[in-house]
Design a protein around this motif. Sequence first.
Motif, PDB file in Angstrom:
ATOM      1  N   THR A 172       0.832  -1.215   0.000  1.00 35.82           N
ATOM      2  CA  THR A 172       0.000   0.000   0.000  1.00 35.82           C
ATOM      3  C   THR A 172       0.866   1.264   0.000  1.00 35.82           C
ATOM      4  O   THR A 172       0.365   2.355  -0.291  1.00 35.82           O
ATOM      5  CB  THR A 172      -0.976   0.035   1.202  1.00 35.82           C
ATOM      6  N   ARG A 174      -9.127  -6.135   4.565  1.00 34.40           N
ATOM      7  CA  ARG A 174      -9.337  -4.757   4.153  1.00 34.40           C
ATOM      8  C   ARG A 174      -9.370  -4.651   2.633  1.00 34.40           C
ATOM      9  O   ARG A 174     -10.235  -3.990   2.060  1.00 34.40           O
ATOM     10  CB  ARG A 174      -8.218  -3.885   4.719  1.00 34.40           C
ATOM     11  N   GLU A 207     -12.534  -6.449   1.181  1.00 36.88           N
ATOM     12  CA  GLU A 207     -13.690  -5.569   1.386  1.00 36.88           C
ATOM     13  C   GLU A 207     -13.680  -4.430   0.365  1.00 36.88           C
ATOM     14  O   GLU A 207     -14.690  -4.124  -0.271  1.00 36.88           O
ATOM     15  CB  GLU A 207     -13.598  -5.007   2.811  1.00 36.88           C
ATOM     16  N   ILE A 266      -5.233  -2.081  -3.443  1.00 38.48           N
ATOM     17  CA  ILE A 266      -3.919  -2.706  -3.296  1.00 38.48           C
ATOM     18  C   ILE A 266      -3.999  -3.728  -2.170  1.00 38.48           C
ATOM     19  O   ILE A 266      -4.318  -3.383  -1.037  1.00 38.48           O
ATOM     20  CB  ILE A 266      -2.842  -1.654  -2.961  1.00 38.48           C
TER      21      ILE A 266
END
Lengths: 179, 179, 179, 179
Positions: C126, C166, C169, C152
Amino acid sequence: MKIAVFHGSTREKGNTEYLAYKAVPKDQATHIYLRDYNIQPITDFRHTPEGFPDIHDDQLQLVDQMLAHDILVFATPIYWYGMAGPLKVFIDRWSQVMRDPNYPHFREELGNKKAYFILVGGDQPTIKGLPLIQQLTYICQFYGIKVGGYVIGEARKPGMIVHDNRALEAASTLVSELQ
Amino acid sequence: MKIAVFHGSTREKGNTEYLAYKAVPKDQATHIYLRDYNIQPITDFRHTPEGFPDIHDDQLQLVDQMLAHDILVFATPIYWYGMAGPLKVFIDRWSQVMRDPNYPHFREELGNKKAYFILVGGDQPTIKGLPLIQQLTYICQFYGIKVGGYVIGEARKPGMIVHDNRALEAASTLVSELQ
Amino acid sequence: MKIAVFHGSTREKGNTEYLAYKAVPKDQATHIYLRDYNIQPITDFRHTPEGFPDIHDDQLQLVDQMLAHDILVFATPIYWYGMAGPLKVFIDRWSQVMRDPNYPHFREELGNKKAYFILVGGDQPTIKGLPLIQQLTYICQFYGIKVGGYVIGEARKPGMIVHDNRALEAASTLVSELQ
Amino acid sequence: MKIAVFHGSTREKGNTEYLAYKAVPKDQATHIYLRDYNIQPITDFRHTPEGFPDIHDDQLQLVDQMLAHDILVFATPIYWYGMAGPLKVFIDRWSQVMRDPNYPHFREELGNKKAYFILVGGDQPTIKGLPLIQQLTYICQFYGIKVGGYVIGEARKPGMIVHDNRALEAASTLVSELQ
């Protein structure tokens, strides 16, 4: 072409100032040391009905100076991988100028100008200063200011910039309007 | 894990604040609104023999708060592709704390913490906010702070963040320490 | 809106592919696995009088596919902080398509499309994947392609992407055209 | 200090090559033109039990050359805001070398070297080439290679680099090991 250099450093005669003079000698431009002026930080009133309140500081005098030149050189030490406070405060307040009825063509006028950046940092500045170059470029793009180029020097302590020959050399050919 | 959220915005109840609450609800962390404190901008005295003068403002109180938490969330609107003034001023002054004999382990203590970033901007923030993410990351790397993640929201006008479902969703799962 | 997903990975059923399906399920788009096609690397003949030679591989078939869709999703593992070879080779060859008299409106046609990026890497993706996001954005800007968003993910070993909740989602809400 | 220059361009005597010679004259280094070698693109077998298959191309000969020098200069045109194919393919395959029992100290050996980058592009390369500088820097960081510096030149057509005086000047002082 009239050149104005905006010095962002809070220190007098620092490394960035030295490098800036290599790019634009003292007698060939208007040199403005932002630390000598009273510029209040912005408070964001863009979205309140009454808009920005008048602020009685030196911001508009500096804006007038800026608009009276064709080439703008922004010289700043790299503080925490960003620009120095005085320069950021000056630029932040442009948001307010854009809403000032006395400056109806502020953005368009800036769009006719060309900018150069001079940065000096101590921690791998030619790499870790790149986000700042990108930020300054986005700012210029917003106004339509052409980016003419930049130089990044390295200096950890006062006076050390004299050893960064590569940056000094690059500065001396940076501002093509001088050639 | 104790969480502190540092709000950088100059506006109350703005978009960034809203997004920050999605990540860290009000009652699950210490929320600090930097605009409510008196933080003087730094003047660079790192290289003068006498060093930094004492400044009687709220900086050290905020530093103490920061050091008393494990997770630091920095929430800031994107102003001119950089962080908001209050947050930058707060971070700039860390240079001074590092030279303060009352904080001999400042850098090491920060190195045990983890940081998250929450940004909101109006002009393609998920792209034009990336230099700011990189800048914040370099700051964290300097201190050894682990970067836990970030969310970038888009909002041009007050209240518009409620429409950025993707950012709201991402915020709600951002701070893994909450899960 | 017709969606095409271009998979850049050289591995079958890898982490990036998994994340891409979260964004765009198999049955809701045309999924193209570039590794299954013969795409020759570009040799730069832009400046030779005779121009590019004809190359008998699958490039133009893929270009036709691309032009037949409205939404383009580029999914690639991060290899050495850049995109995977098959995707880079495919994009590099667009230079040649721009000079192909059979594709006189190639750039304009791409300019009507919207792109999403899906990246997966193992080394702080990220953060260290952001230059790749910037590169992909510059490519899109050149053609006038609108950037719709990106995700990412982090995964060091095969299958590990399932733990990056994360990213999963975020992927599930990425392609707004699906909602 | 022994210097090797790796030329990534697919064109002979191009702008990047010209700029590279300004930095490192032909007779002061080993100049390697990657386009003259057979380097197969990587297929990711990092995670298969049998590992990477042997590939009979020129990669290991080039790796040996690289390891036999102290200073590595990577010179590449900017293609679509990234490095040219031959250079990317060469670097991608380092993943395989790291798993080659004949090169048990590959990463450590690279960690003793210093790298310089020479880029030439046509579309605002000093700005839009920065993600590539960041990518190359991340690659070097992975191996512990020190980044010595970089030069970015601008040229849209063959031969035009001769007009970028700033880049030519910068190249001539780039490789400090030559001074």
